[in-house]
Design an enzyme around this catalytic site. Structure first.
Site, short mmCIF file in Angstrom:
data_model
loop_
_atom_site.label_atom_id
_atom_site.label_comp_id
_atom_site.label_asym_id
_atom_site.label_seq_id
_atom_site.Cartn_x
_atom_site.Cartn_y
_atom_site.Cartn_z
N HIS A 1 0.82 -1.21 0.00
CA HIS A 1 0.00 0.00 0.00
C HIS A 1 0.85 1.26 0.00
O HIS A 1 0.43 2.30 -0.52
CB HIS A 1 -0.95 0.00 1.19
CG HIS A 1 -2.08 -0.97 1.05
ND1 HIS A 1 -2.75 -1.54 2.11
CD2 HIS A 1 -2.67 -1.49 -0.07
CE1 HIS A 1 -3.69 -2.35 1.68
NE2 HIS A 1 -3.66 -2.34 0.35
N HIS B 1 -4.33 -5.29 -11.25
CA HIS B 1 -3.00 -4.85 -10.84
C HIS B 1 -1.95 -5.11 -11.91
O HIS B 1 -1.16 -4.22 -12.26
CB HIS B 1 -2.58 -5.53 -9.54
CG HIS B 1 -3.34 -5.10 -8.33
ND1 HIS B 1 -3.16 -3.88 -7.73
CD2 HIS B 1 -4.30 -5.73 -7.61
CE1 HIS B 1 -3.95 -3.77 -6.68
NE2 HIS B 1 -4.66 -4.88 -6.59
#
Length: 424
Positions: free
Chosen positions: A263, A393
């Protein structure tokens, strides 16, 4: 933070992103991902399947459709359409129809988390899921989908009236189906993905309120919390946005304890993107982004085997030692985006190292797609994820380096189409 000099060798030429062979490699990888996911993911009963390692549907008889899977596939199909990939528009429509007519709660408002062929499985209203609804609608608007405008209007109203906390400059986390509160928990992950979606909505509509909200979330999560914590992004907070280092949740996939270096990398790219869209007025964002990237490498990268540990404890030691596909993908995108503005060899060297790791350990050359999870020693595992969860992703890791760092990937594709072709 104090910057440390890289022990990696200096790059031997200009950025890989400018080299014709590398650009062809990236587009080929993107096309392989489309080939693996798109057709196999379509559930003829509506929505999308999740896939096993071989590329076959999981639970084909009556699969559960989670909202983030629906929305991410819409977003990726929009990317395919913008690139000119035949079949993509039908996939966008397939997803939008399911999102609008099934995930949308026509009785209570908002969007339910998951459904199967029999109806609602989990009716909770999650900020995380609603962020992806806004991303899906904003992306679909770029290809002129007829439901896009009403979806954007609806989800914006829901976010503003139910989730947005004006005093905090961030969103509340979760409600029951009828909007009764179920916890006082506040989380950074939902706010991070809402930042991504708000930027997409700003680009799609031109409405400044989306951008202002994204900037306020970034200030709350990064400037007010991550920067004072040595550029470590805290995941879990109480109702008053006090840091909760002891937080534990039964679902370690979505709410892992401790900190998650992946993150930090995701925020590194989003901050640069937000800085660009905000007319480069907030210099703190680029400084924070560069330091988030460096800290993720310093603390999260396994110097023995390679790859990012999934989580660290608050003593900066690996807690969950699995290596997942998505932090590598996010690191590639962040390194590419930062390299467009910061020409320090550090970022380009890591861009190459990350692609080396992906090519040699994460890309499944035999079956297609990217392996979702590796053990610490880089052997395949399925402790947290089963199969190959999504296209989102990995696809963006392949395509972000091909386009100018002038905003989101979708807008960059549109802008490049009006100037020059990105691949020769």
């Amino acid at each position: 933070m104090t910057e440390t000099k890289s022990t990696l060798p200096k790059t031997n030429a200009g950025p890989w992103q400018r080299r014709p062979f590398h650009r062809q490699y990236l587009m080929r990888q993107a096309n392989d991902l489309f080939d693996f996911f798109e057709a196999a993911s379509i559930n003829p009963k509506g929505g999308f399947f999740e896939l096993d390692d071989e590329g076959f549907p999981l639970n084909e008889e009556n699969s559960t459709r989670q909202i983030h899977v629906t929305c991410r596939m819409i977003h990726c199909a929009v990317i395919g359409s913008l690139l000119g990939r035949p079949g993509s528009d039908e996939i966008v429509d397939h997803g939008m129809q399911y999102l609008w007519h099934h995930h949308r709660d026509t009785k209570n408002g908002g969007y339910v988390w998951s459904l199967d062929d029999n109806g609602v499985v989990d009716g909770l209203k999650q900020a995380y899921g609603h962020a992806f609804v806004l991303l899906a609608g904003s992306s679909a608007k770029l290809v002129g989908h007829p439901l896009a405008d009403q979806l954007i209007e609806d989800i914006t109203q829901v976010i503003n009236s139910r989730f947005w906390d004006e005093a905090a400059g961030a969103v509340r986390e979760e409600f029951d189906t009828d909007w009764s509160p179920i916890s006082s928990y506040r989380g950074q992950n939902s706010n991070m993905h809402l930042t991504e979606a708000l930027m997409a909505a700003y680009e799609a509509t031109g409405k400044e309120d989306y951008l202002r909200k994204a900037e306020r979330i970034a200030q709350r999560i990064i400037r007010d919390n991550a920067v004072p914590l040595g550029h470590r992004v805290a995941e879990h907070f109480d109702e008053n946005w006090g840091l909760d280092k002891s937080y534990k949740h039964e679902n370690e996939m979505f709410r892992p304890s401790g900190t998650t270096p992946g993150h930090w990398l995701e925020w590194a790219r989003l901050l640069y993107q937000l800085w660009v869209l905000g007319r480069k007025q907030h210099g703190w964002m680029t400084d924070a982004a560069r330091n988030l990237f460096r800290t993720s490498i310093d603390l999260g990268w396994d110097n023995v085997h390679g790859g990012f540990f999934y989580t660290l404890d608050w003593n900066d030691q690996p807690a969950m030692r699995e290596k997942l596909w998505w932090p590598v993908a996010e690191a590639i995108g962040a390194a590419a985006y930062i390299s467009a503005y910061d020409h320090d060899d550090y970022f380009q060297t890591w861009y190459r190292k990350l692609w080396d790791f992906a090519e040699n350990h994460v890309i499944d050359h035999d079956r297609g797609g990217w392996l979702s999870e590796l053990k610490e020693d880089l052997t395949p595992a399925s402790n947290l994820f089963v199969g190959k969860p999504d296209l989102y992703h990995a696809l963006q890791a392949c395509l972000i380096p091909l386009y100018p760092a002038t905003g989101s990937l979708t807008q960059a594709i549109i802008e490049a189409d009006h100037t020059e072709r990105p691949v020769r």
